[in-house]
Scaffold this active site. Sequence first.
Site, PDB file in Angstrom:
ATOM      1  N   GLU A   1       0.805  -1.218   0.000  1.00 13.78           N
ATOM      2  CA  GLU A   1       0.000   0.000   0.000  1.00 13.78           C
ATOM      3  C   GLU A   1       0.842   1.273   0.000  1.00 13.78           C
ATOM      4  O   GLU A   1       0.297   2.367  -0.195  1.00 13.78           O
ATOM      5  CB  GLU A   1      -0.925  -0.001   1.220  1.00 13.78           C
ATOM      6  CG  GLU A   1      -1.952  -1.116   1.190  1.00 13.78           C
ATOM      7  CD  GLU A   1      -2.687  -1.265   2.508  1.00 13.78           C
ATOM      8  OE1 GLU A   1      -3.925  -1.203   2.501  1.00 13.78           O
ATOM      9  OE2 GLU A   1      -2.011  -1.440   3.545  1.00 13.78           O
TER      10      GLU A   1
ATOM     11  N   MET B   1      -9.839  -0.364   9.308  1.00 10.37           N
ATOM     12  CA  MET B   1      -9.567  -0.736  10.697  1.00 10.37           C
ATOM     13  C   MET B   1      -8.518   0.170  11.340  1.00 10.37           C
ATOM     14  O   MET B   1      -7.940  -0.200  12.364  1.00 10.37           O
ATOM     15  CB  MET B   1      -9.095  -2.199  10.760  1.00 10.37           C
ATOM     16  CG  MET B   1     -10.121  -3.199  10.246  1.00 10.37           C
ATOM     17  SD  MET B   1      -9.484  -4.892  10.156  1.00 10.37           S
ATOM     18  CE  MET B   1      -9.306  -5.277  11.898  1.00 10.37           C
ATOM     19  N   ASP B   2      -8.273   1.354  10.754  1.00 12.19           N
ATOM     20  CA  ASP B   2      -7.119   2.109  11.224  1.00 12.19           C
ATOM     21  C   ASP B   2      -7.216   3.630  11.146  1.00 12.19           C
ATOM     22  O   ASP B   2      -6.734   4.329  12.031  1.00 12.19           O
ATOM     23  CB  ASP B   2      -5.869   1.666  10.442  1.00 12.19           C
ATOM     24  CG  ASP B   2      -6.180   1.290   9.004  1.00 12.19           C
ATOM     25  OD1 ASP B   2      -6.466   2.189   8.192  1.00 12.19           O
ATOM     26  OD2 ASP B   2      -6.160   0.078   8.694  1.00 12.19           O
TER      27      ASP B   2
ATOM     28  N   VAL C   1     -15.589  -6.224   7.860  1.00 12.85           N
ATOM     29  CA  VAL C   1     -16.993  -6.184   7.465  1.00 12.85           C
ATOM     30  C   VAL C   1     -17.198  -7.049   6.226  1.00 12.85           C
ATOM     31  O   VAL C   1     -16.603  -6.803   5.178  1.00 12.85           O
ATOM     32  CB  VAL C   1     -17.443  -4.735   7.195  1.00 12.85           C
ATOM     33  CG1 VAL C   1     -18.925  -4.704   6.817  1.00 12.85           C
ATOM     34  CG2 VAL C   1     -17.184  -3.856   8.409  1.00 12.85           C
TER      35      VAL C   1
ATOM     36  N   GLY D   1     -12.960  -1.064   2.439  1.00  9.35           N
ATOM     37  CA  GLY D   1     -14.178  -1.676   1.927  1.00  9.35           C
ATOM     38  C   GLY D   1     -15.255  -0.623   1.719  1.00  9.35           C
ATOM     39  O   GLY D   1     -15.313   0.374   2.443  1.00  9.35           O
TER      40      GLY D   1
ATOM     41  N   ASP E   1     -12.986  -3.948  -1.936  1.00 13.89           N
ATOM     42  CA  ASP E   1     -14.040  -4.943  -1.748  1.00 13.89           C
ATOM     43  C   ASP E   1     -15.344  -4.237  -1.411  1.00 13.89           C
ATOM     44  O   ASP E   1     -15.355  -3.050  -1.086  1.00 13.89           O
ATOM     45  CB  ASP E   1     -13.669  -5.962  -0.671  1.00 13.89           C
ATOM     46  CG  ASP E   1     -13.521  -5.337   0.701  1.00 13.89           C
ATOM     47  OD1 ASP E   1     -14.555  -4.956   1.272  1.00 13.89           O
ATOM     48  OD2 ASP E   1     -12.390  -5.225   1.206  1.00 13.89           O
TER      49      ASP E   1
END
Length: 217
Positions: free
Chosen positions: A11, A159-160, A139, A78, A183
């Site tokens: 990333e 998540m961050d 999720v 996501g 996603d």
Amino acid sequence: MIVLTSVLKEEIIGAFRELLPVLENGEIIKRPYTRGIIGSNEIVLVYGLIGKVEAAMLAQAIIDKFNPRYFIHCGAAGALNPERKIGDIVCGNLYIEHDVYARQGAKCEIYGSQILTEKIVDVYDKVIIGTIASGDVFVESEDEKAKIYEVTKAEVVDMDSSAMAKVCYENGVDFCALKIVVDTSEKETRKEYRLNFKKLAPFPSAIVAEMLEKHLL
């Protein structure tokens, strides 16, 4: 000083490719970092975190060590907004933790850096500006996705980002996260992630590198 972080090396590779010269390699709380120059900006690249605890821990350690003016977080996310599709790139202007209730008087919504957002839009005008929600959960169901979206109205979920945004807010550091949708946050999420992550994940950091080449921050 500008810090650019990501969860995984893939990333942040878009920025590594533009880092010249390299001034220093080292470790910070067991994560690798590289300090160098992009354009006329001194930048530190750091990766290696999973979830809000590690994100906050690493953000504070970076701020303590390098005292940056700007902090940018890049990577994958996501979709939450039903209109978002794989490949969309979202720049956060508001960060929310969807899985906690803030204590009384605590700030639970953090605004992103207007300066960084404007500079990113200048080099990539297709970016979507909106809310990013974060929580310590992967999720992967339509019901869960719908519940989080109903509460947060966020474009994407990760998540961050929100944890890092909170740490930066408390330390007076301008923060921005730039995320690409890999996603749909539904039942095929894990399959979509495997198919899309490697080819899409580097794009946000490449956009940031282009912004740093063009603008002195």
